[in-house]
Design a protein around this motif. Structure first.
Motif, PDB file in Angstrom:
ATOM      1  N   TYR A  12      15.712 -13.098 -10.833  1.00 34.16           N
ATOM      2  CA  TYR A  12      16.001 -11.882 -10.065  1.00 34.16           C
ATOM      3  C   TYR A  12      14.766 -11.491  -9.264  1.00 34.16           C
ATOM      4  N   LYS A  13      15.002 -11.050  -8.053  1.00 35.73           N
ATOM      5  CA  LYS A  13      13.952 -10.457  -7.219  1.00 35.73           C
ATOM      6  C   LYS A  13      14.586  -9.324  -6.435  1.00 35.73           C
ATOM      7  N   SER A  14      13.994  -8.155  -6.522  1.00 36.64           N
ATOM      8  CA  SER A  14      14.526  -7.038  -5.751  1.00 36.64           C
ATOM      9  C   SER A  14      14.261  -7.280  -4.267  1.00 36.64           C
ATOM     10  N   LYS A  15      15.095  -6.687  -3.443  1.00 44.02           N
ATOM     11  CA  LYS A  15      14.937  -6.813  -1.998  1.00 44.02           C
ATOM     12  C   LYS A  15      13.876  -5.822  -1.536  1.00 44.02           C
ATOM     13  N   GLU A  16      12.999  -6.283  -0.643  1.00 49.35           N
ATOM     14  CA  GLU A  16      11.973  -5.394  -0.107  1.00 49.35           C
ATOM     15  C   GLU A  16      12.639  -4.279   0.692  1.00 49.35           C
ATOM     16  N   GLN A  17      12.110  -3.081   0.552  1.00 49.14           N
ATOM     17  CA  GLN A  17      12.655  -1.927   1.269  1.00 49.14           C
ATOM     18  C   GLN A  17      11.601  -1.402   2.231  1.00 49.14           C
ATOM     19  N   TRP A  18      11.903  -1.515   3.492  1.00 51.64           N
ATOM     20  CA  TRP A  18      10.988  -1.071   4.529  1.00 51.64           C
ATOM     21  C   TRP A  18      11.677  -0.079   5.449  1.00 51.64           C
ATOM     22  N   HIS A  19      10.861   0.811   6.018  1.00 56.86           N
ATOM     23  CA  HIS A  19      11.329   1.591   7.171  1.00 56.86           C
ATOM     24  C   HIS A  19      11.283   0.675   8.390  1.00 56.86           C
ATOM     25  N   TRP A  20      10.205  -0.093   8.496  1.00 58.03           N
ATOM     26  CA  TRP A  20       9.982  -1.124   9.496  1.00 58.03           C
ATOM     27  C   TRP A  20       8.885  -2.025   8.951  1.00 58.03           C
ATOM     28  N   PHE A  21       8.549  -3.100   9.657  1.00 63.40           N
ATOM     29  CA  PHE A  21       7.571  -4.045   9.153  1.00 63.40           C
ATOM     30  C   PHE A  21       6.277  -3.343   8.763  1.00 63.40           C
ATOM     31  N   ASP A  22       5.780  -3.663   7.587  1.00 61.85           N
ATOM     32  CA  ASP A  22       4.528  -3.142   7.035  1.00 61.85           C
ATOM     33  C   ASP A  22       4.540  -1.635   6.804  1.00 61.85           C
ATOM     34  N   CYS A  23       5.731  -1.063   6.698  1.00 61.77           N
ATOM     35  CA  CYS A  23       5.863   0.359   6.353  1.00 61.77           C
ATOM     36  C   CYS A  23       6.935   0.475   5.264  1.00 61.77           C
ATOM     37  N   PRO A  24       6.524   0.225   4.004  1.00 60.74           N
ATOM     38  CA  PRO A  24       7.512   0.224   2.918  1.00 60.74           C
ATOM     39  C   PRO A  24       7.957   1.630   2.543  1.00 60.74           C
ATOM     40  N   VAL A  40      16.905   1.858  -5.698  1.00 56.60           N
ATOM     41  CA  VAL A  40      17.927   0.832  -5.911  1.00 56.60           C
ATOM     42  C   VAL A  40      18.014   0.572  -7.402  1.00 56.60           C
ATOM     43  N   ILE A  41      19.218   0.535  -7.915  1.00 60.52           N
ATOM     44  CA  ILE A  41      19.434   0.227  -9.326  1.00 60.52           C
ATOM     45  C   ILE A  41      20.266  -1.042  -9.398  1.00 60.52           C
ATOM     46  N   ASP A  42      19.740  -2.043 -10.057  1.00 61.06           N
ATOM     47  CA  ASP A  42      20.437  -3.306 -10.240  1.00 61.06           C
ATOM     48  C   ASP A  42      20.579  -3.586 -11.731  1.00 61.06           C
ATOM     49  N   THR A  43      21.567  -4.367 -12.077  1.00 59.84           N
ATOM     50  CA  THR A  43      21.758  -4.806 -13.457  1.00 59.84           C
ATOM     51  C   THR A  43      21.428  -6.297 -13.510  1.00 59.84           C
ATOM     52  N   VAL A  44      20.572  -6.658 -14.448  1.00 59.04           N
ATOM     53  CA  VAL A  44      20.136  -8.044 -14.580  1.00 59.04           C
ATOM     54  C   VAL A  44      20.336  -8.462 -16.028  1.00 59.04           C
ATOM     55  N   GLU A  45      21.013  -9.581 -16.234  1.00 56.79           N
ATOM     56  CA  GLU A  45      21.182 -10.094 -17.589  1.00 56.79           C
ATOM     57  C   GLU A  45      19.916 -10.822 -18.004  1.00 56.79           C
ATOM     58  N   VAL A  52       9.575  -9.682 -17.179  1.00 53.70           N
ATOM     59  CA  VAL A  52       9.915  -8.732 -16.119  1.00 53.70           C
ATOM     60  C   VAL A  52       8.608  -8.264 -15.495  1.00 53.70           C
ATOM     61  N   LEU A  53       8.532  -8.366 -14.165  1.00 51.58           N
ATOM     62  CA  LEU A  53       7.327  -7.973 -13.430  1.00 51.58           C
ATOM     63  C   LEU A  53       7.619  -6.801 -12.509  1.00 51.58           C
ATOM     64  N   ALA A  54       6.771  -5.796 -12.574  1.00 45.87           N
ATOM     65  CA  ALA A  54       6.749  -4.720 -11.577  1.00 45.87           C
ATOM     66  C   ALA A  54       5.433  -4.919 -10.835  1.00 45.87           C
ATOM     67  N   MET A  55       5.526  -5.145  -9.510  1.00 46.41           N
ATOM     68  CA  MET A  55       4.342  -5.511  -8.735  1.00 46.41           C
ATOM     69  C   MET A  55       4.250  -4.682  -7.470  1.00 46.41           C
ATOM     70  N   SER A  56       3.026  -4.416  -7.064  1.00 44.61           N
ATOM     71  CA  SER A  56       2.815  -3.741  -5.786  1.00 44.61           C
ATOM     72  C   SER A  56       2.940  -4.755  -4.654  1.00 44.61           C
ATOM     73  N   ASP A  57       3.043  -4.238  -3.436  1.00 42.04           N
ATOM     74  CA  ASP A  57       3.183  -5.121  -2.284  1.00 42.04           C
ATOM     75  C   ASP A  57       1.946  -5.982  -2.055  1.00 42.04           C
ATOM     76  N   GLY A  58       0.814  -5.612  -2.629  1.00 39.68           N
ATOM     77  CA  GLY A  58      -0.373  -6.450  -2.521  1.00 39.68           C
ATOM     78  C   GLY A  58      -0.209  -7.797  -3.198  1.00 39.68           C
ATOM     79  N   GLY A  65       7.243 -16.302  -3.774  1.00 34.21           N
ATOM     80  CA  GLY A  65       7.960 -16.244  -5.043  1.00 34.21           C
ATOM     81  C   GLY A  65       7.707 -17.449  -5.929  1.00 34.21           C
ATOM     82  N   HIS A  66       7.738 -18.650  -5.355  1.00 36.56           N
ATOM     83  CA  HIS A  66       7.526 -19.854  -6.176  1.00 36.56           C
ATOM     84  C   HIS A  66       6.114 -19.882  -6.758  1.00 36.56           C
ATOM     85  N   GLU A  67       5.149 -19.297  -6.052  1.00 43.41           N
ATOM     86  CA  GLU A  67       3.784 -19.243  -6.576  1.00 43.41           C
ATOM     87  C   GLU A  67       3.692 -18.262  -7.742  1.00 43.41           C
TER      88      GLU A  67
END
Length: 154
Positions: A12-24, A40-45, A52-58, A65-67
């Motif tokens: 699972y990977k949440s979708k990035e949410q931006w107002h526009w590029f580089d403005c999350p 956004v609320i998602d259900t993940v089995e 489970v990772l919670a990460m900043s945009d940095g 993702g593969h890295e």
């Protein structure tokens, strides 16, 4: 993001949410974005052993993702093999201190790319797609919280 380290896969990977590029979007104080309107609320089995990772945009601006999957999977293996400091119990699946090790290793890897002016990064790729000149990693806040899914034994 949810990673299954033993299979080296992202489930699972949440979708990035931006107002526009580089403005999350930001669900914080003094922001027009609100949890009620923008969260956004998602259900993940999940399975036992998933991370489970919670990460900043940095992190996701500097690592693909593969890295991230490879880094987490190898860190769990290294923890189980005895690396990364003292464990407070068995090291199975990265338990008993392993998630601190996993998070620290991911932060360190993202930081290396962020500080490399010649690195290829997801941010650089997105910037070029937007028609902007960009090279190297992106200096930004880099934060990771890693949690191991375990069976409740109580």
């Amino acid at each position: 993001m949810v990673i299954r380290p033993k299979q080296r896969e992202m489930i699972y990977k949440s979708k990035e949410q931006w107002h526009w590029f580089d403005c999350p979007r930001q669900l914080g104080t003094n922001s027009p974005d609100t949890p009620v309107e923008n969260a956004v609320i998602d259900t993940v089995e999940l399975r036992e052993g998933d991370v489970v990772l919670a990460m900043s945009d940095g992190v996701i601006d500097n690592l693909w993702g593969h890295e991230i999957v490879e880094n987490v999977s190898k860190s769990v293996e290294r923890w189980e093999a005895g690396e990364g400091g003292q464990a407070s119990g068995p090291r199975k699946d990265g338990a008993n201190g392993g998630m601190t090790f996993v998070a620290e290793e991911l932060v360190n890897t993202a930081k290396q790319i962020a500080q490399d002016p010649f690195a290829e990064s997801p941010f650089m790729e997105h910037a070029i797609d937007e028609g902007l000149a960009s090279e190297g990693g992106k200096l930004d806040d880099i934060s990771v919280v890693a949690a191991l899914c375990r069976r409740n034994t109580t």
